[in-house]
Design an enzyme around this catalytic site. Structure first.
Site, PDB file in Angstrom:
ATOM      1  N   GLU A   1      11.655  46.571  21.908  1.00  0.00           N
ATOM      2  CA  GLU A   1      12.062  47.970  21.747  1.00  0.00           C
ATOM      3  C   GLU A   1      13.568  48.053  21.586  1.00  0.00           C
ATOM      4  O   GLU A   1      14.321  47.361  22.291  1.00  0.00           O
ATOM      5  CB  GLU A   1      11.698  48.844  22.962  1.00  0.00           C
TER       6      GLU A   1
ATOM      7  N   ASN B   1      13.314  44.723  25.893  1.00  0.00           N
ATOM      8  CA  ASN B   1      13.638  46.097  25.507  1.00  0.00           C
ATOM      9  C   ASN B   1      15.090  46.346  25.858  1.00  0.00           C
ATOM     10  O   ASN B   1      15.483  46.231  27.018  1.00  0.00           O
ATOM     11  CB  ASN B   1      12.773  47.108  26.262  1.00  0.00           C
TER      12      ASN B   1
ATOM     13  N   TYR C   1      18.406  49.021  24.997  1.00  0.00           N
ATOM     14  CA  TYR C   1      18.920  50.222  24.346  1.00  0.00           C
ATOM     15  C   TYR C   1      20.389  50.478  24.628  1.00  0.00           C
ATOM     16  O   TYR C   1      21.103  51.036  23.817  1.00  0.00           O
ATOM     17  CB  TYR C   1      18.186  51.465  24.853  1.00  0.00           C
TER      18      TYR C   1
ATOM     19  N   GLU D   1       7.961  46.671  30.703  1.00  0.00           N
ATOM     20  CA  GLU D   1       9.008  47.112  31.631  1.00  0.00           C
ATOM     21  C   GLU D   1       8.527  47.273  33.071  1.00  0.00           C
ATOM     22  O   GLU D   1       8.452  48.401  33.587  1.00  0.00           O
ATOM     23  CB  GLU D   1       9.611  48.438  31.143  1.00  0.00           C
TER      24      GLU D   1
ATOM     25  N   ARG E   1       3.562  47.378  17.389  1.00  0.00           N
ATOM     26  CA  ARG E   1       3.357  47.217  18.824  1.00  0.00           C
ATOM     27  C   ARG E   1       2.786  48.510  19.394  1.00  0.00           C
ATOM     28  O   ARG E   1       3.378  49.576  19.222  1.00  0.00           O
ATOM     29  CB  ARG E   1       4.693  46.863  19.500  1.00  0.00           C
TER      30      ARG E   1
ATOM     31  N   HIS F   1       1.029  49.789  29.652  1.00  0.00           N
ATOM     32  CA  HIS F   1       2.268  50.555  29.432  1.00  0.00           C
ATOM     33  C   HIS F   1       2.193  51.838  30.265  1.00  0.00           C
ATOM     34  O   HIS F   1       2.129  52.947  29.737  1.00  0.00           O
ATOM     35  CB  HIS F   1       2.454  50.841  27.942  1.00  0.00           C
TER      36      HIS F   1
ATOM     37  N   GLN G   1       1.909  58.054  25.252  1.00  0.00           N
ATOM     38  CA  GLN G   1       2.925  58.805  24.513  1.00  0.00           C
ATOM     39  C   GLN G   1       2.430  59.348  23.176  1.00  0.00           C
ATOM     40  O   GLN G   1       3.008  60.295  22.655  1.00  0.00           O
ATOM     41  CB  GLN G   1       4.171  57.944  24.321  1.00  0.00           C
TER      42      GLN G   1
HETATM   43  C1  PNW Z   1      11.267  52.565  27.343  1.00  0.00           C
HETATM   44  N1  PNW Z   1      16.699  53.072  30.797  1.00  0.00           N
HETATM   45  O1  PNW Z   1      11.660  53.136  28.555  1.00  0.00           O
HETATM   46  C2  PNW Z   1       9.759  52.672  27.302  1.00  0.00           C
HETATM   47  O2  PNW Z   1       9.114  51.430  27.155  1.00  0.00           O
HETATM   48  C3  PNW Z   1       9.233  53.652  26.303  1.00  0.00           C
HETATM   49  O3  PNW Z   1       7.936  54.071  26.658  1.00  0.00           O
HETATM   50  C4  PNW Z   1      10.194  54.804  26.171  1.00  0.00           C
HETATM   51  O4  PNW Z   1       9.704  55.841  25.387  1.00  0.00           O
HETATM   52  C5  PNW Z   1      11.473  54.248  25.583  1.00  0.00           C
HETATM   53  O5  PNW Z   1      11.971  53.151  26.319  1.00  0.00           O
HETATM   54  C6  PNW Z   1      12.578  55.286  25.472  1.00  0.00           C
HETATM   55  O6  PNW Z   1      12.889  55.778  26.738  1.00  0.00           O
HETATM   56  C7  PNW Z   1      12.949  53.087  29.023  1.00  0.00           C
HETATM   57  O7  PNW Z   1      16.980  53.949  31.657  1.00  0.00           O
HETATM   58  C8  PNW Z   1      13.285  54.027  29.977  1.00  0.00           C
HETATM   59  O8  PNW Z   1      17.571  52.225  30.472  1.00  0.00           O
HETATM   60  C9  PNW Z   1      14.520  54.005  30.559  1.00  0.00           C
HETATM   61  C10 PNW Z   1      15.456  53.053  30.188  1.00  0.00           C
HETATM   62  C11 PNW Z   1      15.127  52.102  29.236  1.00  0.00           C
HETATM   63  C12 PNW Z   1      13.880  52.128  28.656  1.00  0.00           C
END
Ligand code: PNW
Length: 481
Positions: free
Chosen positions: A383, A314, A316, A174, A84, A129, A26
């Site tokens: 994350e 991680n 979100y 992940e 990280r 990753h 990335q």
């Molecule tokens: C993570 N979801 O990916 C990754 O570890 C990173 O590389 C990425 O840039 C970041 O989160 C933001 O996307 C995800 O669908 C991708 O819930 C998808 C999900 C969660 C994390």
């Protein structure tokens, strides 16, 4: 303006780690420089540019390969405890195997680690990753069991090369996205669509590779290097759409099919019962002679159990769940196999990423569930972050997001006794957000992708995060914890 009254007013412990994160593909760029080999993202996005929005790719991206000193200066300016980042397998081993080591690639990571240490920043290193060397994909990739020893050889080499200076290792970022998106849904490299078959094979090999790498560290390096090896598992919080027992059960099932897929073998032993049962039942009904979910031997179950010194999480976002009624018996893939349907509530505020909704309460619920399921593991949020479209410097939505999620993490610590020792913002800077290219921006620093210099500029969130780290507090006046 954010509502400060809702934020937790207890101080974070003095040894709580605050950090930020990136990953190799990335941010690094320099995709074919100084002897780096091709990886599955290079191949996919060069041969199929339509895979990403605007045909964006990681050929140059933030150019961190050449600008790592500037990156470390930004990390330093944030005043975080840890950074990280991930190692690009094909930069170290151009053909994936340890018979040919690329010294320039090794030197790049040595320089980065030295620069971090010189600035008193703890390196948190992800070994994988998502950027598999293309040669290993040509040998079958993660669904082929040959990958296990290739990964373990690579991991051992990383411990040898960098382990004097690196004390926190994460084998995988992940795994569900590596396996489900890479080999199931086909929405990440290598873009293979073999849901319900190859995603399970991939995960099976990945779990063995993780465990073997942990044992290698434990037996060959731990005594002298005194570090820790963990893994990063991601999940949404899956919120029951009503209080009915069916919806509560759907939430539990979905947690087992996402987080439990990887955490159950590592923290409890073997796959979750509901996965084994559902997938076997559905496989037989579909005419297979055995379950599409591979089986571990009793020896393998014991070997994998207990192989994480810490757990990276991680987190979100969240989604609502309910059981699928009248499910299609012939549908395969982990989502179909779970027999749970999920969707986003319209009441939740959204980020730019289509899957990202602002649900800070979800992180406390997920952390509490993890604590109860896995007997209170040591956890670091590896994350958490917020995406917008424009990378605005006045990023009040990101500030609000980080404050609210951190508050919910703090609630999990003091209300539920969850053992959280750190938190990591994704991301240090705007970068190549996989299929969304440069259109979804998560950075604390804006990157100007139109300038050859890839100029980095602090957003407003930098000042807010600096202040949180300095005061260890989310409000004007905290009480000691
Ligand atoms: C993570 N979801 O990916 C990754 O570890 C990173 O590389 C990425 O840039 C970041 O989160 C933001 O996307 C995800 O669908 C991708 O819930 C998808 C999900 C969660 C994390």
């Amino acid at each position: 303006a954010p509502c400060y009254a809702t934020l937790n007013n207890k101080k974070f412990p003095d040894d709580f780690m605050f950090g930020t994160a990136t990953s190799s593909y990335q941010v690094e760029g320099a995709w074919n420089e100084d002897g780096k080999g091709e990886n599955i993202w290079d191949r996919l996005l060069h041969t199929n540019p339509n895979f990403t929005v605007n045909g964006d790719n990681g050929d140059i991206t933030c150019n961190s390969y050449h600008k790592y000193k500037e990156d470390v200066a930004l990390v330093k300016e944030l005043n975080v405890t840890h950074y990280r980042f991930s190692l690009a397998w094909a930069r170290i081993l151009p053909n994936g195997h340890v018979d040919q080591i690329n010294e320039a690639g090794v030197q790049y990571y040595k320089n980065l680690i030295t620069e971090l240490r010189a600035n008193n920043i703890e390196p948190f290193v992800t070994i994988y990753h998502w950027d598999l060397p293309q040669t290993l994909q040509d040998e079958g990739g993660w669904p082929n069991s040959n990958i296990v020893d290739a990964f373990v050889d690579y991991a051992r080499l990383c411990f040898q090369l960098f382990g004097d200076e690196v004390k926190y290792w994460m084998t995988f970022n992940e795994p569900k996205n590596t396996c489900w998106q890479g080999y199931g849904a086909g929405t990440k490299a290598p873009g293979i669509k073999a849901a319900g078959i190859e995603d399970y094979l991939c995960s099976h090999n990945l779990l063995k590779a993780h465990a073997k790498a942990w044992h290698v560290y434990d037996e060959e390096f731990r005594a002298t290097q005194k570090g820790q090896v963990g893994i990063v598992i991601d999940s949404n919080w899956w919120e029951p759409s009503t209080n009915s027992s069916d919806d509560l059960e759907a939430s539990e099932t979905k947690l087992q099919f996402t987080f439990g897929w990887y955490a159950h073998p590592i923290f409890i032993g073997d796959y979750p019962k509901v996965m084994k049962n559902n997938i076997r039942r559905r496989s037989l009904a579909q005419g297979y002679t055995k379950s599409r979910l591979p089986e571990f031997t009793p020896e393998e179950i014991e070997f994998i159990k207990g192989t994480a010194d810490f757990l990276g999480v991680n987190m979100y976002s969240s989604a609502l769940v309910t059981p699928v009624e009248n499910h299609d018996v012939n549908a395969i893939g982990y989502e179909a196999d779970s027999e749970v349907r999920d969707w986003l509530s319209e009441n939740w505020k959204r980020g730019a990423s289509p899957w990202l909704v602002v649900t800070p309460w979800g992180v406390q619920k997920l952390l509490r569930w993890i604590k109860e399921q896995y007997d209170n593991p040591r956890i670091i949020i590896t994350e958490n972050g917020y995406s917008d479209y424009d990378g605005t410097l006045d990023d009040v939505d990101r500030i609000d997001y980080i404050q609210q999620y951190l508050s919910s993490v703090r609630d999990a610590m003091d209300e539920d006794g969850v053992d959280v020792f750190g938190y990591t913002v994704w991301s240090l800077m705007d970068n190549l957000e996989w299929v969304y290219g440069f259109t979804n921006k998560f950075g604390l620093y804006n990157v100007d992708f139109n300038s050859p210099n890839r100029t980095r500029t602090a957003k407003k969130s930098v000042g807010v995060y600096q202040n949180i780290i300095r005061t260890r507090c989310l409000v004007d006046d905290c009480i000691d914890s």
